[in-house]
Design an enzyme around this catalytic site. Sequence first.
Site, mmCIF file in Angstrom:
data_model
loop_
_atom_site.group_PDB
_atom_site.id
_atom_site.type_symbol
_atom_site.label_atom_id
_atom_site.label_comp_id
_atom_site.label_asym_id
_atom_site.label_seq_id
_atom_site.Cartn_x
_atom_site.Cartn_y
_atom_site.Cartn_z
ATOM 1 N N ASN A 23 -37.164 33.965 37.772
ATOM 2 C CA ASN A 23 -37.504 33.993 39.201
ATOM 3 C C ASN A 23 -38.643 33.024 39.481
ATOM 4 O OD1 ASN A 23 -40.228 35.675 39.796
ATOM 5 N ND2 ASN A 23 -39.239 36.389 37.925
ATOM 6 N N ALA A 39 -32.676 34.610 28.382
ATOM 7 C CA ALA A 39 -32.061 33.571 27.550
ATOM 8 C C ALA A 39 -33.069 32.510 27.108
ATOM 9 C CB ALA A 39 -30.916 32.921 28.317
ATOM 10 N N ARG A 63 -25.865 34.868 26.179
ATOM 11 C CA ARG A 63 -26.878 33.814 26.121
ATOM 12 C C ARG A 63 -28.219 34.263 25.546
ATOM 13 N NH1 ARG A 63 -26.266 35.961 31.028
ATOM 14 N NH2 ARG A 63 -28.075 36.524 32.283
ATOM 15 N N LYS A 119 -36.192 44.573 26.301
ATOM 16 C CA LYS A 119 -36.061 43.268 25.644
ATOM 17 C C LYS A 119 -37.286 42.923 24.801
ATOM 18 C CE LYS A 119 -32.889 41.432 29.037
ATOM 19 N NZ LYS A 119 -32.613 40.464 30.105
ATOM 20 N N CYS A 144 -47.736 20.912 42.776
ATOM 21 C CA CYS A 144 -47.708 19.507 43.202
ATOM 22 C C CYS A 144 -46.251 19.054 43.382
ATOM 23 C CB CYS A 144 -48.346 18.604 42.151
ATOM 24 S SG CYS A 144 -50.131 18.717 42.028
ATOM 25 N N CYS A 160 -28.292 33.442 38.839
ATOM 26 C CA CYS A 160 -27.324 33.777 37.778
ATOM 27 C C CYS A 160 -26.109 34.499 38.379
ATOM 28 C CB CYS A 160 -27.950 34.694 36.744
ATOM 29 S SG CYS A 160 -29.461 34.088 36.043
ATOM 30 N N GLU A 170 -41.058 33.158 41.971
ATOM 31 C CA GLU A 170 -42.347 33.691 42.423
ATOM 32 C C GLU A 170 -43.358 33.737 41.278
ATOM 33 O OE1 GLU A 170 -39.455 35.016 42.982
ATOM 34 O OE2 GLU A 170 -39.180 35.181 45.138
HETATM 35 ZN ZN LIG Z 1 -51.193 20.733 42.002
#
Ligand SMILES: [Zn+2]
Length: 328
Positions: free
Chosen positions: A117, A25, A57, A72, A160, A174, A119
Site C-alpha cells: 500500500n 511477496a 508468490r 506472516k 520528491c 493485486c 500510504e
Molecule cells: Zn523530497
Amino acid sequence: MFHGIGEEGQRKLGQGKVVIIGCGALGCNIANLLVRAGVGKIRIVDRDFIEYHNLQRQTLFDENDVKNQLPKAIAAMKHLEEINSLVEIEGIVADVNFSNIEKFCSGVNVILDGLDNLETRYLINDVSLKSGIPYIYGGAISSFGMTMTIIPGVTPCFRCVFPNIPPPRTMPTCETDGVLGTATSAMGALEATEAMKILVGSDFINRDLITMDVWDISFERFPITKKEGCPACSGRYDFLGQKVKIIRSALCGQSRAVQVVDTESEGIDLTQLAGRLTGVTNMTYDEYMLRFDVDGCSIIVFPDGRAIIRNTLDESAAEKLYFKYVRT
Ligand SMILES: [Zn+2]
C-alpha cells in the site's frame, strides 16, 4: 569472492541491521536473500496472516503455514531461522502506522519496502528523512515493478518523485490486476542488492527510478531530481504527524476485508475476549489471533488490539463491528 563485497564486505553484512516493512511477496524475497547473504540482524514487521492464494508468490511460506493459520511475520521468522541460524531474526506482528513506525525503524542501517500500500510508504519516507536511515522503495503489480533508493540528504526522496497519495481506487491493485510471482521476485532481488550495497558502503548505489516489466522484458532507468519545496526534504513530516485514533483500510491480497486499528489501544487479551464474546459462531483462538463469525462477517482479532473484518468493504460497518464486539 565477488569483487563488490569481498571478505571485508562480508564482515560488514554480518554487522548490518535491517528492517523489512511488509512480508508479502516482496518482503519474502528480500528476507530470503538477505538471510542467505548473512546480514546480521533482520527485523520483519507484517500485519497479516497467510492465505492459500498467497503461496503463488510469497516464497517463504507453504501449505502447512496456511493450515496452521500463522501470521506472516512469525512463519517467516521460523523458516528464515532454518535457512541461516547465524542471523538474528525478529518477527513482529503489527500494523505499521504513525504511532509505532519510529520504534520499528530504530537501530537499523536500512529500511526495506515490502509493502502493498502507498500510504505506509509516505510514512517510511518521513521516518527515513527524519532519522537519516536509507530507505529502499520497491513495488510490484501485474508483471511490472519499480524501485528507487533514498539516501537522506543525498538523493531525492519518495515525495520528491511522488508528491501526493493518488485518490483511492485510481491505482491498480493485486485485486484488479493480479501480480506475477516472477515480478515480485525480480523486484525483491533488486531491493536486496541495494541493501547489500548500502551495508558494505559501495559507491554504486542506485540514483535513478528503475522500472521493470518481466512479461514484455523491459528494464528502464529514469533520472530523478530533488523537487523544489518538497515538504519532507524541508523537514516537514506530514504523514508522521497525521495522528488519528482509528485507522480503517481495505487490505490488499484479501478479497474483501477491512482492517480497523485503534492507535491508542494497549492490546487485547485474547483469552479474556474469548470468554466474554456472546452471540458469535465458529470462534477459535491461539496466541496469535482470535477468529469468529458474526453478522455475515468473519472477524480476526490480534493481540495488538486491531482487527481484520472479512467479507465486507464497508469501512464504517467494519468499525461498528469492531466497537460492538472487540473493543466493548
Ligand atoms: Zn523530497
